[in-house]
Design a protein around this motif. Structure first.
Motif, short mmCIF file in Angstrom:
data_model
loop_
_atom_site.label_atom_id
_atom_site.label_comp_id
_atom_site.label_asym_id
_atom_site.label_seq_id
_atom_site.Cartn_x
_atom_site.Cartn_y
_atom_site.Cartn_z
N GLU A 82 -44.63 -14.38 -36.85
CA GLU A 82 -44.49 -14.02 -35.44
C GLU A 82 -43.08 -14.26 -34.91
O GLU A 82 -42.53 -13.45 -34.15
N ARG A 83 -42.50 -15.38 -35.28
CA ARG A 83 -41.15 -15.71 -34.81
C ARG A 83 -40.14 -14.69 -35.33
O ARG A 83 -39.26 -14.24 -34.60
N VAL A 84 -40.28 -14.29 -36.58
CA VAL A 84 -39.38 -13.30 -37.16
C VAL A 84 -39.55 -11.96 -36.45
O VAL A 84 -38.57 -11.29 -36.12
N MET A 85 -40.81 -11.56 -36.23
CA MET A 85 -41.05 -10.28 -35.58
C MET A 85 -40.45 -10.24 -34.18
O MET A 85 -39.91 -9.22 -33.75
N GLU A 86 -40.53 -11.33 -33.47
CA GLU A 86 -39.98 -11.39 -32.12
C GLU A 86 -38.47 -11.13 -32.14
O GLU A 86 -37.95 -10.39 -31.30
N TYR A 87 -37.77 -11.76 -33.08
CA TYR A 87 -36.33 -11.55 -33.18
C TYR A 87 -36.01 -10.14 -33.68
O TYR A 87 -35.16 -9.45 -33.11
N ALA A 88 -36.70 -9.72 -34.74
CA ALA A 88 -36.35 -8.47 -35.42
C ALA A 88 -36.55 -7.26 -34.52
O ALA A 88 -35.75 -6.32 -34.56
N TYR A 89 -37.61 -7.27 -33.69
CA TYR A 89 -37.87 -6.11 -32.84
C TYR A 89 -36.88 -5.99 -31.69
O TYR A 89 -36.82 -4.95 -31.02
N LYS A 90 -36.09 -7.01 -31.45
CA LYS A 90 -35.02 -6.90 -30.46
C LYS A 90 -33.80 -6.21 -31.06
O LYS A 90 -32.89 -5.81 -30.35
N ILE A 91 -33.80 -6.07 -32.39
CA ILE A 91 -32.64 -5.54 -33.10
C ILE A 91 -32.91 -4.16 -33.70
O ILE A 91 -32.06 -3.28 -33.67
N TYR A 92 -34.12 -3.97 -34.23
CA TYR A 92 -34.48 -2.70 -34.88
C TYR A 92 -35.70 -2.10 -34.18
O TYR A 92 -36.71 -2.78 -33.97
N PRO A 93 -35.67 -0.80 -33.87
CA PRO A 93 -36.82 -0.16 -33.22
C PRO A 93 -38.07 -0.09 -34.08
O PRO A 93 -39.18 -0.10 -33.57
N ALA A 94 -37.90 -0.02 -35.42
CA ALA A 94 -39.05 0.16 -36.30
C ALA A 94 -38.97 -0.80 -37.48
O ALA A 94 -37.95 -0.85 -38.17
N LEU A 95 -40.05 -1.53 -37.72
CA LEU A 95 -40.14 -2.44 -38.86
C LEU A 95 -41.30 -2.03 -39.75
O LEU A 95 -42.42 -1.85 -39.26
N ARG A 96 -41.03 -1.90 -41.04
CA ARG A 96 -42.13 -1.62 -41.94
C ARG A 96 -43.09 -2.81 -42.00
O ARG A 96 -44.28 -2.65 -42.29
N ASN A 97 -42.59 -4.02 -41.71
CA ASN A 97 -43.43 -5.21 -41.72
C ASN A 97 -44.61 -5.08 -40.78
O ASN A 97 -45.74 -5.44 -41.11
N ARG A 98 -44.33 -4.58 -39.58
CA ARG A 98 -45.38 -4.47 -38.58
C ARG A 98 -45.01 -3.43 -37.54
O ARG A 98 -43.89 -3.38 -37.07
#
Length: 443
Positions: free
Chosen positions: A240-256
């Protein structure tokens, strides 16, 4: 849930004409955006992780021969000219010395887990990865204990501290930015897999941001903004912590994918895609050495048997190099099978499928019959400079209509009249970056 970008609005007008003016009872509902482009049954995205050289010298040429696109999630720190892997924080010698008298706990865990991979040996990187696996599995005491063990080896020089960066930096992977740009120009998607492929869940804020942001900065610098749309956090993390950071940087994540209209089945799940009640399901499957071609073909058959499945295939090694490599003959057979199903299944990059689904869900349509014309307007809050995948529209025709021409800047196009249980209709693609279209009476 992460909100979709809302950077602007688009407006399009389409005019349809024919020889009869008797509309259906509720004409406002007679135009829709098809679930998949060109009315296909589902979608397949073939993705590769780690930027392994054999993916480009063996797998890519096979896909190119069949005109199939792929998404390559690359470790940018391995590419010459990019920002390299590094530890950001206090003096490393001070941190290492502290580990002799202070056990690892919640107050120092992230700092130590961030540093150990950069203490100079492959074994230290393995400690980082294994500590991360314990942490993500909820085995926190085991993660602390393993980190203490690793630092004991660093202090005792059991793992020699050379200060060399060996973190996922295999010299065999020598693809250049110029080559990556040419691959993008050929229709493939080049995207981020971070700078060094760390366990993001155990990095502190400064090091996590560097891994995500520096990778994006290099992609933007050498490839352009298009390459900064998609990303994959290493090891398929869903922390969850990673997703919170990553979605502020990339519009689309294959992770979730956070949309509430999309069900996700990750690589490790045994859930069957046909059991979901969501409008779409992203079904990730990891093709590994033991998978077998029959199983891979069965995945395509499953997509064909439903109308809402997006199969995301994940490949790592190819032939004799990389994790769980697939053989050349397997790839030829599988890609040939995908190509054979292309009439029913949309084969597109991860980014393009994401964009189409979001465009469709974010677009509202209104249609009105005026004389011999059907006026259709559609509006979206998405930025059409980013969300630029053509949408397929399907418009049902009133009784007696014989056909229509689509009028576009590049010229006129007579549309084929088709039929289903709802009646006669025309189907056509429109670009979200254009403002108006016309359909005029066909002869």
């Amino acid at each position: 849930m992460n909100s979709l970008p809302s950077l602007g609005s688009l407006f399009a007008v389409l005019l349809l004409t024919a020889s009869c003016t008797n509309p259906p009872k509720d004409w406002s509902q007679e135009t829709e955006i098809t679930k998949w482009p060109d009315g296909k049954n589902g979608a397949i995205s073939i993705t590769y992780d780690d930027g392994i050289i054999n993916q480009f010298t063996i797998a890519k040429p096979i896909m190119d021969s069949l005109n199939l696109p792929a998404t390559f999630f690359i470790i940018t720190g391995k590419v010459e000219g990019s920002g390299k892997g590094k530890f950001i924080g206090r003096d490393s010698k001070t941190i290492i010395a502290e580990t002799a008298t202070i056990k690892t706990d919640s107050t120092n865990f992230f700092e130590r887990a961030s540093l150990i991979a950069f203490t100079g040996t492959t074994e230290a990187e393995e400690y980082h990865a294994n500590v991360g696996s314990f942490f993500e599995a909820g085995k926190i005491p085991e993660a602390y204990q393993l980190l203490d063990e690793g630092y004991q080896k660093v202090r005792n020089a059991s793992m020699k501290n050379t200060n060399d960066v060996v973190f996922h930096n295999n010299p065999v992977d020598t693809t250049t930015w110029e080559q990556y740009k040419s691959y993008e120009n050929q229709g493939h998607e080049i995207s981020s897999h971070t700078v060094t492929h760390p366990k993001l869940a155990v990095l502190d804020e400064a090091n996590m941001r560097y891994e995500l942001e520096q990778s994006k900065a290099d992609l933007a610098k050498f490839m352009g903004d298009k390459a900064t749309f998609s990303a994959e956090g290493p090891y398929g993390t869903e922390n969850e912590r990673v997703m919170e950071y990553a979605y502020k940087i990339y519009p689309a994540l294959r992770n979730r994918m956070p949309e509430d209209w999309l069900d996700e089945i990750n690589r490790g799940s045994k859930k069957q895609p046909g059991t979901t009640d969501k409008e779409y399901v992203q079904w990730q499957r990891g093709a590994i050495s033991s998978t077998g071609i029959d199983q891979m073909k069965a995945w395509t058959d499953t997509v064909n048997a439903h109308d809402n499945i997006w199969l995301v295939l994940v490949i790592h090694g190819v032939e004799d190099y990389g994790w769980e490599p697939l053989k050349t003959e397997e790839l030829k057979q599988y890609f040939g099978d995908v190509k054979a199903n292309e009439d029913a299944v949309w084969v597109a990059t991860f980014g393009d499928v994401t964009k189409y689904l979001r465009e469709r869900k974010a677009t509202t349509i209104n249609s009105e019959l005026e004389g011999n014309e059907i006026r259709i307007t559609f509006n979206s809050e998405l930025d059409s400079n980013i969300y630029d995948i053509p949408l397929t529209l399907k418009t049902y025709l009133p009784d007696g209509w014989k056909g229509a021409n689509l009028i576009q800047k590049e010229g006129n196009r007579l549309l084929e009249v088709m039929a289903d249980a709802g009646g006669n209709y025309v189907q056509y693609s429109v670009s979200p970056s254009e403002f108006s279209y016309k359909l005029v009476k066909g002869n």
